[in-house]
Enzyme design. Structure first.
Site, PDB file in Angstrom:
ATOM      1  N   THR A  73       0.835  -1.205   0.000  1.00  0.00           N
ATOM      2  CA  THR A  73       0.000   0.000   0.000  1.00  0.00           C
ATOM      3  C   THR A  73       0.871   1.257   0.000  1.00  0.00           C
ATOM      4  O   THR A  73       0.645   2.187  -0.795  1.00  0.00           O
ATOM      5  CB  THR A  73      -0.939  -0.015   1.228  1.00  0.00           C
ATOM      6  N   ASN A 152      -4.964  -9.434  -8.205  1.00  0.00           N
ATOM      7  CA  ASN A 152      -5.056 -10.168  -6.949  1.00  0.00           C
ATOM      8  C   ASN A 152      -6.293 -11.050  -6.856  1.00  0.00           C
ATOM      9  O   ASN A 152      -6.315 -12.010  -6.108  1.00  0.00           O
ATOM     10  CB  ASN A 152      -5.022  -9.201  -5.755  1.00  0.00           C
ATOM     11  N   CYS A 326      -8.845  -7.670   0.898  1.00  0.00           N
ATOM     12  CA  CYS A 326      -8.886  -6.294   1.395  1.00  0.00           C
ATOM     13  C   CYS A 326     -10.303  -5.733   1.329  1.00  0.00           C
ATOM     14  O   CYS A 326     -10.604  -4.769   2.005  1.00  0.00           O
ATOM     15  CB  CYS A 326      -7.935  -5.414   0.604  1.00  0.00           C
TER      16      CYS A 326
HETATM   17  N1  PLP Z   1      -1.569  -4.476  -4.371  1.00  0.00           N
HETATM   18  C1  PLP Z   1      -2.063  -5.709  -4.565  1.00  0.00           C
HETATM   19  C2  PLP Z   1      -2.225  -6.224  -5.950  1.00  0.00           C
HETATM   20  C3  PLP Z   1      -2.420  -6.493  -3.461  1.00  0.00           C
HETATM   21  O1  PLP Z   1      -2.917  -7.708  -3.651  1.00  0.00           O
HETATM   22  C4  PLP Z   1      -2.264  -5.957  -2.151  1.00  0.00           C
HETATM   23  C5  PLP Z   1      -2.710  -6.730  -0.978  1.00  0.00           C
HETATM   24  O2  PLP Z   1      -3.528  -7.605  -1.041  1.00  0.00           O
HETATM   25  C6  PLP Z   1      -1.718  -4.668  -2.024  1.00  0.00           C
HETATM   26  C7  PLP Z   1      -1.392  -3.961  -3.143  1.00  0.00           C
HETATM   27  C8  PLP Z   1      -1.505  -4.071  -0.669  1.00  0.00           C
HETATM   28  O3  PLP Z   1      -0.349  -4.647  -0.094  1.00  0.00           O
HETATM   29  P1  PLP Z   1      -0.110  -4.594   1.491  1.00  0.00           P
HETATM   30  O4  PLP Z   1      -1.040  -5.574   2.091  1.00  0.00           O
HETATM   31  O5  PLP Z   1       1.322  -5.011   1.666  1.00  0.00           O
HETATM   32  O6  PLP Z   1      -0.330  -3.196   1.911  1.00  0.00           O
END
Ligand code: PLP
Length: 395
Positions: A73, A152, A326
């Site tokens: 993030t 994702n 998320c």
């Molecule tokens: N980008 C993608 C494609 C993700 O799948 C995720 C988390 O699921 C993130 C960003 C965010 O990563 P983090 O959990 O390390 O903040």
């Protein structure tokens, strides 16, 4: 304890034992601050250098291209906001897709509120963006193109190298969110024409709350954190040494095991898809069959509610997701499934199973039997399904 089959590796992975062992000295004995010049400080400094080197080896780049962050993030936010702020004089236009992670989409929304203009490209029914779309959307004032390496939810891998080629000679920077792809597919940002790349350790068997941003040669982003001179003045704050060391080790392991691990995952993935398609009526695969992450299975089942199935499977010891982790908890269909134009009622019956390094064929066989059971049970309680079956019997 009851059997537990973890099929949600896209949400997070179990930290490798080797990574934990590697981290322990930095949590216990090597407590110095890497900025201090005495011995225990410099031991920590060495750990940072070593982690940077290990990650750089995976990406075929230089250690100085790697900046540590708190995760995917932060890396995404920094790439987008940093580029937008530092290049505002050159233009205020950004290009992305409708199926990016919220870490990118919400940052784009924020930038829009600050006067930037964002083009959200449509994707096709497999979740693919075509390089020509980027070519058409580019404007003289475009300063950044942000396209995820792999999605994702549905696992579709984008044509990053082709997009990189199109952007050659244009002033726009190319950012890719490789959070799901790092450790799953080979990635060399220089070869791909990528200027900025985000990754997060907890997706490749490392600790949570730590990640990095690859920043290409000659690019300088303004610091996202204001304070000390850590990370060559680009990211202030005392470094999370143990976690960074763990991420470096996890990156090294991910590289060493990639070929064998992903070959096994792809085989199990295809086996799972094939069995479900043959044994469960009224289901369909989401995402591309060809350009797909090794461990991703995303299926829509008609006449069921995905969230309910997740809970029913949890009671059977199976962990999976009904959308992006998320965004779990939201009852409406995910923005990714909407972006591939799945009708709402079908999208809501979607389940994501993501396999990992410890997943076995026995796990998949057990999971499939349980999935069949709970879907049947759930459908039989759905009046729309029973009416549908009755209508079909009459014909
Ligand atoms: N980008 C993608 C494609 C993700 O799948 C995720 C988390 O699921 C993130 C960003 C965010 O990563 P983090 O959990 O390390 O903040």
């Amino acid at each position: 304890m009851n059997k537990r089959i973890y099929l949600d590796h896209a949400a997070t992975t179990k930290m490798s034992g080797q990574v934990l062992e590697y981290m322990m000295p930095y949590l216990r004995d090597e407590y110095g601050n890497p900025s201090s010049i005495y011995d225990i400080g410099s031991e920590n400094k060495k750990a940072l250098l070593s982690a940077r080197k290990k990650i750089a080896e995976v990406l075929s780049c230089e250690p100085q291209n790697i900046y540590f962050t708190s995760g995917g993030t932060e890396s995404d936010n920094w790439a987008l906001v940093g580029t937008a702020e530092s290049r505002a004089e050159m233009g205020k236009h950004l290009i992305t897709t409708r199926m990016e992670h919220h870490a990118v989409l919400e940052t784009c929304k924020y930038l829009e509120s600050r006067g930037y203009d964002v083009t959200y490209l449509d994707v096709d029914e497999l979740g693919m963006v075509r390089p020509e779309q980027i070519e058409r959307a580019l404007r003289p004032d475009t300063i950044l193109v942000s396209i995820m390496t792999a999605n994702n939810e549905i696992g579709t891998i984008q044509p990053i190298a082709q997009i990189g080629k199109i952007l050659q000679g244009h002033k726009a920077l190319f950012h890719t969110d490789a959070v799901q792809a790092f450790g799953q597919i080979p990635l060399a940002p220089k070869e791909l024409g990528v200027d900025l790349l985000s990754a997060s350790a907890h997706k490749f068997y490392g600790p949570k709350g730590i990640g990095f941003l690859y920043v290409g040669d000659g690019i300088r982003l303004p610091s996202f954190m204001h304070g000390g001179k850590q990370e060559r003045g680009m990211r202030a704050g005392t470094e999370n040494v143990a976690y960074i060391a763990g991420m470096g080790e996890a990156a090294k392991l991910a590289q060493e095991t990639m070929q064998e691990r992903t070959a096994q995952e792809s085989q199990l993935r295809d086996y799972m898809i094939q069995r479900m398609e043959h044994e469960i009526p009224y289901c369909r695969l989401n995402g591309s069959r060809k350009s797909r992450l090794p461990g991703n299975v995303n299926m829509s089942f008609s006449f069921v509610d995905g969230e309910t199935i997740v809970i029913m499977l949890d009671m059977e010891g199976i962990c999976c997701s009904s959308g992006s982790a998320c965004s779990a908890g939201q009852s409406s269909a995910s923005h990714v499934l909407k972006s591939i134009h799945l009708p709402d009622d079908i999208a809501k019956g979607s389940l994501r199973f993501t396999l990992g390094d410890e997943t076995t064929r026995e796990d998949i066989d057990y999971a499939i039997e349980k999935i069949k059971e709970v879907i049947k049970k759930s459908r039989n309680m759905n009046p729309a399904y029973t009416a549908f079956v009755k209508r079909n019997q009459k014909q």
